[in-house]
Design a protein around this motif. Structure first.
Motif, PDB file in Angstrom:
ATOM      1  N   SER A   1      51.868  40.441  34.357  1.00  0.00           N
ATOM      2  CA  SER A   1      51.082  41.259  35.036  1.00  0.00           C
ATOM      3  C   SER A   1      51.557  41.417  36.555  1.00  0.00           C
ATOM      4  CB  SER A   1      49.703  40.907  35.167  1.00  0.00           C
ATOM      5  OG  SER A   1      49.514  39.470  35.104  1.00  0.00           O
TER       6      SER A   1
ATOM      7  N   MET B   1      43.421  33.111  50.012  1.00  0.00           N
ATOM      8  CA  MET B   1      42.931  33.955  48.755  1.00  0.00           C
ATOM      9  C   MET B   1      42.105  32.919  48.010  1.00  0.00           C
ATOM     10  SD  MET B   1      46.197  35.857  47.732  1.00  0.00           S
ATOM     11  CE  MET B   1      45.568  36.879  46.686  1.00  0.00           C
TER      12      MET B   1
ATOM     13  N   GLY C   1      40.139  30.525  49.282  1.00  0.00           N
ATOM     14  CA  GLY C   1      38.795  30.358  49.995  1.00  0.00           C
ATOM     15  C   GLY C   1      38.093  31.572  49.600  1.00  0.00           C
ATOM     16  N   ASN C   2      38.585  32.676  49.630  1.00  0.00           N
ATOM     17  CA  ASN C   2      38.085  34.061  49.483  1.00  0.00           C
ATOM     18  C   ASN C   2      37.430  34.303  48.131  1.00  0.00           C
ATOM     19  OD1 ASN C   2      37.327  36.497  50.808  1.00  0.00           O
ATOM     20  ND2 ASN C   2      39.067  37.430  50.768  1.00  0.00           N
ATOM     21  N   GLU C   3      37.888  33.461  47.371  1.00  0.00           N
ATOM     22  CA  GLU C   3      37.673  33.384  45.793  1.00  0.00           C
ATOM     23  C   GLU C   3      38.375  34.579  45.021  1.00  0.00           C
ATOM     24  OE1 GLU C   3      33.273  33.317  46.705  1.00  0.00           O
ATOM     25  OE2 GLU C   3      33.154  31.850  45.012  1.00  0.00           O
ATOM     26  N   GLU C   4      39.544  34.946  45.725  1.00  0.00           N
ATOM     27  CA  GLU C   4      40.270  36.073  45.225  1.00  0.00           C
ATOM     28  C   GLU C   4      40.961  35.422  44.061  1.00  0.00           C
ATOM     29  OE1 GLU C   4      43.038  38.186  47.705  1.00  0.00           O
ATOM     30  OE2 GLU C   4      41.808  37.679  49.545  1.00  0.00           O
TER      31      GLU C   4
ATOM     32  N   ASP D   1      39.847  33.192  41.791  1.00  0.00           N
ATOM     33  CA  ASP D   1      38.822  33.192  40.787  1.00  0.00           C
ATOM     34  C   ASP D   1      38.840  34.718  40.170  1.00  0.00           C
ATOM     35  OD1 ASP D   1      38.444  30.332  41.361  1.00  0.00           O
ATOM     36  OD2 ASP D   1      36.625  30.875  42.794  1.00  0.00           O
ATOM     37  N   ALA D   2      38.748  35.490  41.199  1.00  0.00           N
ATOM     38  CA  ALA D   2      38.416  36.794  40.573  1.00  0.00           C
ATOM     39  C   ALA D   2      39.694  37.380  39.768  1.00  0.00           C
ATOM     40  CB  ALA D   2      38.104  37.880  41.565  1.00  0.00           C
ATOM     41  N   ILE D   3      40.654  37.081  40.111  1.00  0.00           N
ATOM     42  CA  ILE D   3      41.985  37.338  39.376  1.00  0.00           C
ATOM     43  C   ILE D   3      42.018  36.831  38.216  1.00  0.00           C
ATOM     44  CG2 ILE D   3      44.537  36.810  39.264  1.00  0.00           C
ATOM     45  CD1 ILE D   3      44.491  37.308  42.398  1.00  0.00           C
ATOM     46  N   GLN D   4      41.668  35.467  37.987  1.00  0.00           N
ATOM     47  CA  GLN D   4      41.497  34.706  36.715  1.00  0.00           C
ATOM     48  C   GLN D   4      40.664  35.323  35.931  1.00  0.00           C
ATOM     49  OE1 GLN D   4      41.179  30.669  38.330  1.00  0.00           O
ATOM     50  NE2 GLN D   4      42.391  30.142  36.703  1.00  0.00           N
ATOM     51  N   THR D   5      39.480  35.523  36.268  1.00  0.00           N
ATOM     52  CA  THR D   5      38.363  36.126  35.551  1.00  0.00           C
ATOM     53  C   THR D   5      38.499  37.612  34.702  1.00  0.00           C
ATOM     54  OG1 THR D   5      36.935  36.619  37.242  1.00  0.00           O
ATOM     55  CG2 THR D   5      36.197  34.764  36.079  1.00  0.00           C
ATOM     56  N   LEU D   6      39.421  38.294  35.748  1.00  0.00           N
ATOM     57  CA  LEU D   6      40.009  39.713  35.143  1.00  0.00           C
ATOM     58  C   LEU D   6      41.095  39.257  34.077  1.00  0.00           C
ATOM     59  CD1 LEU D   6      39.711  41.505  38.333  1.00  0.00           C
ATOM     60  CD2 LEU D   6      38.693  42.054  36.492  1.00  0.00           C
ATOM     61  N   GLY D   7      41.380  38.379  33.761  1.00  0.00           N
ATOM     62  CA  GLY D   7      42.152  38.033  32.677  1.00  0.00           C
ATOM     63  C   GLY D   7      43.883  38.069  33.222  1.00  0.00           C
ATOM     64  N   ILE D   8      43.994  37.907  34.490  1.00  0.00           N
ATOM     65  CA  ILE D   8      45.468  37.907  35.247  1.00  0.00           C
ATOM     66  C   ILE D   8      45.636  36.617  35.506  1.00  0.00           C
ATOM     67  CG2 ILE D   8      46.935  38.939  36.890  1.00  0.00           C
ATOM     68  CD1 ILE D   8      44.764  41.188  37.282  1.00  0.00           C
TER      69      ILE D   8
ATOM     70  N   PHE E   1      50.905  36.794  38.818  1.00  0.00           N
ATOM     71  CA  PHE E   1      50.557  37.873  39.712  1.00  0.00           C
ATOM     72  C   PHE E   1      50.864  37.583  41.228  1.00  0.00           C
ATOM     73  CE2 PHE E   1      47.133  40.140  42.105  1.00  0.00           C
ATOM     74  CZ  PHE E   1      47.331  41.468  41.369  1.00  0.00           C
TER      75      PHE E   1
ATOM     76  N   LEU F   1      35.478  28.887  35.179  1.00  0.00           N
ATOM     77  CA  LEU F   1      36.238  28.619  36.246  1.00  0.00           C
ATOM     78  C   LEU F   1      36.447  27.153  36.776  1.00  0.00           C
ATOM     79  CD1 LEU F   1      35.713  31.412  38.791  1.00  0.00           C
ATOM     80  CD2 LEU F   1      37.862  31.202  37.461  1.00  0.00           C
TER      81      LEU F   1
ATOM     82  N   GLN G   1      38.869  35.129  27.089  1.00  0.00           N
ATOM     83  CA  GLN G   1      39.360  36.465  27.445  1.00  0.00           C
ATOM     84  C   GLN G   1      38.543  37.400  27.067  1.00  0.00           C
ATOM     85  OE1 GLN G   1      41.110  35.223  30.183  1.00  0.00           O
ATOM     86  NE2 GLN G   1      40.590  37.198  30.913  1.00  0.00           N
TER      87      GLN G   1
ATOM     88  N   ARG H   1      35.080  37.533  28.446  1.00  0.00           N
ATOM     89  CA  ARG H   1      35.070  38.033  29.913  1.00  0.00           C
ATOM     90  C   ARG H   1      35.206  39.348  30.140  1.00  0.00           C
ATOM     91  NH1 ARG H   1      39.172  33.257  31.972  1.00  0.00           N
ATOM     92  NH2 ARG H   1      37.713  31.751  32.698  1.00  0.00           N
TER      93      ARG H   1
ATOM     94  N   TYR I   1      31.737  37.529  43.623  1.00  0.00           N
ATOM     95  CA  TYR I   1      31.719  36.423  44.155  1.00  0.00           C
ATOM     96  C   TYR I   1      30.914  36.176  45.456  1.00  0.00           C
ATOM     97  CZ  TYR I   1      34.795  35.637  40.546  1.00  0.00           C
ATOM     98  OH  TYR I   1      35.584  35.580  39.256  1.00  0.00           O
TER      99      TYR I   1
ATOM    100  N   TYR J   1      41.685  45.687  31.179  1.00  0.00           N
ATOM    101  CA  TYR J   1      41.173  45.669  30.116  1.00  0.00           C
ATOM    102  C   TYR J   1      40.860  46.908  29.234  1.00  0.00           C
ATOM    103  CZ  TYR J   1      39.614  40.827  31.089  1.00  0.00           C
ATOM    104  OH  TYR J   1      39.542  39.440  31.432  1.00  0.00           O
TER     105      TYR J   1
END
Ligand SMILES: Nc1ncnc2c1ncn2[C@@H]1O[C@H](COP(=O)(O)OP(=O)(O)O)[C@@H](O)[C@H]1O
Ligand SMILES: [Mg+2]
Lengths: 368, 257
Positions: free
Chosen positions: A146, A231, A233-236, A238-245, A250, B54, B78, B81, B88, B110
């Motif tokens: 990705s 990134m 600290g900004n939880e970016e 985390d966001a990337i991970q939960t988006l499946g990336i 990336f 997480l 996944q 999710r 956040y 997705y």
């Protein structure tokens, strides 16, 4: 009016008075043992105080705590309403029961052992990180990742063209340093012309790659760590991970690829400029440009050049991995960003020197 | 409970050796607006991150429907999710991407929509949060409140079944915060999604929540669970009532002396 403390031992009363905002205050150390030894509640009469200050409150709290330790109290009399309330606020909370955190002595066997264990762990961790980075790179190469092209382009720009000015400066200077170093010795034998050999071999095999790598560790490696830990600290991330990336694909892969592609180019550039810097110094010593060039021709071989490029490749990998690892593993506070950059620079410089020594030994053994 | 969307059982959360909360058990039912309450630093965000996978539980389990999330493999996780939308506490917008690219990210990741479909959906979602026209702005170029709304737009991009919000309205002025609450409520009603959110805002809690838990930092336990309106009147725990009535224990100082 000067601030004062009067002690009435029999009535267990302190009379405080005067202006407590003045720079110098009475020394309370005479009062403390009295309070400790005289059981029972004490009174602090503050009617005569003309000006209040936090230092007065601090003193009252200290006295209060001495008494509170054996279950007695300090009663405040004659205080204005607002100051009375402040005193209550301060004394309402029980003093901290937890002992203040002990800072271990800087140099001790356990601290040393812990330090060494940390170095070992960080090394193993780097290896694991390198492993998953290589996996991610493999997925990029096979086109199943990705990774975004734009991320790669901007990383390339950052670690290539943006770094040129500082590389120009350092490599010209390093070339000149090498030339001076050699000239001082060679002139004694009337062999100043061999400065060219020294500069060329020194730059191509060693200094071109090493100096560029040190600059890039401080510049790009630290920048990678700072970007990724921000990134984090900004939880970016985390966001990337939960988006499946996969953050390795990336964020980490493009940064590694960028540095690995750009470093060899920078090193070639640095080699050329270093040799030029050497020529300037050699010219000053009476070596003509023609002599310098013909000397270069005889000494510059493809082998030297390739050894330098191999180093550039290895160093780039080390710097990028150390930088990205420090960033990805960083905590979430803003202090973590500073720590991550320091970590990135220190580990990459250490790895650089170790790798450089290893490659040199290897070349020596294989007589390259 | 047949229709529990999420079941948490005996969850223990820890960072390394340091336990943050223990013995957390609760159910979230389909269509709930479920609020996680508690003082600062009690572990609300950490709980949310456990629900999102997480962070891994030190002990206990988290189940989505019939799937044990704690033991599930990455592929199963996944699959779950992709039906979630998440905002956040610190935003979580990708700083190197424009708002449009951020909102498009879950769609690209997705769904099989074409590029033009995606850009239309992005415009729609940004319009829903009042940010249409800001497509090409970077997250650093807009205000904190706008970032929160942009994050919301990204969270709802795929019309998720479960929405997770970490303090969506914290740090906003009362009017924007109210508007965001309304928006969440409308989204929830129009899509029937289940909402799990961390919040300190009393109006949010009372107007939109129908189920809640309270995490206590001192005892490191979940000390109350149920409807927040009920909690405010009937909780046995003074701290919960104080939290919900927003009364700090200001008289403590006078009593103590
Ligand atoms: N990455 C982390 N590593 C170690 N401790 C953490 C980390 N994140 C949070 N904590 C600690 O966990 C506790 C709960 O944090 P958090 O879940 O963010 O609280 P809340 O969201 O309720 O304010 C805090 O004491 C915090 O210091
Ligand atoms: Mg939080």
């Amino acid at each position: 009016m000067t601030p004062s403390v009067e002690i009435d031992e029999h009535q267990k009363r302190l009379r405080l008075g005067g202006d407590w905002q003045q720079p110098s205050l009475p020394d309370p150390s005479a009062v403390l043992p009295l309070l400790e030894n005289q059981a029972g509640n004490w009174q602090a009469d503050v009617t005569d105080i003309s000006a209040w200050d936090s230092r007065l409150h601090a003193l009252l709290l200290r006295l209060h705590r001495i008494l509170a330790r054996r279950g007695d109290k300090l009663e405040l009399t004659g205080a204005p309403e607002t100051q009375q309330r402040l005193f209550h606020l301060a004394t309402a909370v029980a003093p901290p029961t937890q002992a203040p955190k002990e800072t271990p002595p800087l140099l001790s066997i356990p601290a040393l052992r812990e330090g060494l264990t940390q170095v070992g762990e960080s090394f193993l961790d780097s290896l694991a990180f390198l492993g998953s980075a290589i996996q991610a790179l493999f997925r990029v190469v096979t086109g199943r990742s990705s990774m975004r092209l734009r991320e790669l382009v901007s990383s390339c720009y950052q670690s290539g063209p943006d770094a040129l000015p500082i590389i120009v400066l350092t490599s010209v200077l390093v070339g000149m340093i090498l030339a001076y170093l050699g000239a001082a010795q060679l002139q004694q034998f009337g062999a100043a012309v061999y400065v060219a050999d020294l500069v060329a071999v020194g730059m191509l095999r060693e200094m071109g790659a090493l100096m560029t790598a040190v600059v890039m560790a401080g510049r790009t490696g630290a920048a990678y760590a700072a970007q990724l830990s921000t990134m984090q600290g900004n939880e970016e991330i985390d966001a990337i991970q939960t988006l499946g990336i996969d953050p390795m694909e990336f964020l980490v892969a493009p940064r590694i690829i960028a540095l690995v592609c750009m470093m060899p180019l920078l090193v070639i550039f640095a080699d050329a400029l270093g040799i030029l810097g050497g020529a300037l110094v050699a010219g000053g010593m009476g070596v003509t440009p023609l002599q310098y060039i013909s000397q270069l021709e005889s000494v510059m071989t493809v082998t030297h050049f390739l050894v330098g490029l191999t180093k550039a490749f290895v160093f780039a990998m080390l710097i990028a991995v150390a930088g990205c690892r420090a960033g990805i593993k960083a905590g979430r506070s803003s202090a973590a960003v500073g720590q991550a950059t320091t970590d990135a620079v220190v580990t990459s410089v250490v790895y650089l020197i170790i790798a450089d020594a290893a490659i040199n030994i290897l070349c020596e053994q294989m007589s390259i | 409970m047949g229709n529990a969307v999420i079941q948490v059982r005996d969850l223990v959360m820890a960072y390394g050796e340091r336990v943050i909360q223990r013995e957390i058990s609760f159910d979230v039912n389909a269509g709930d607006i479920f609020v996680i309450m508690g003082g600062s630093g009690c572990g609300k965000s950490s709980l949310l991150k456990h629900l999102l996978g997480l962070l891994e539980p030190a002990e206990g389990s988290i189940t989505y429907g019939d799937t044990n999330f704690t033991t599930a493999d990455p592929v199963t996780r996944q699959l779950l999710r992709r039906r979630w939308g998440i905002t956040y506490q610190s935003g979580g917008l990708i700083s190197a991407m424009t708002l449009a690219e951020n909102v498009a990210l879950p769609l690209e990741q997705y769904s099989d929509y074409s590029a033009s479909e995606i850009s239309e959906i992005v415009a729609l979602k940004l319009a829903l949060v009042g940010l249409d026209g800001f497509q090409s702005y970077m997250p650093s170029e807009i205000s904190g409140g706008m970032r929160k709304r942009a994050a919301l737009a990204r969270a709802i991009a795929l019309d998720p079944d479960i929405l997770f919000f970490d303090e969506p309205s914290a740090g906003l002025d009362p009017i924007s915060s109210r508007r965001l609450d309304d928006l969440i409520l409308q989204l929830k009603e129009s899509t029937g999604a289940t909402v799990i959110m961390v919040t300190h805002e009393l109006p949010s809690i009372f107007t939109i929540a129908n189920n809640a838990i309270y995490l206590d930092a001192d005892s490191k336990r979940m000390i109350e669970t149920g409807d927040p309106n009920w909690m405010r009147e009937h909780s046995e725990h003074a701290v919960v009532q104080q939290f919900l009535r927003r009364e700090a224990d200001t008289n403590a100082a006078d009593h103590a002396s």
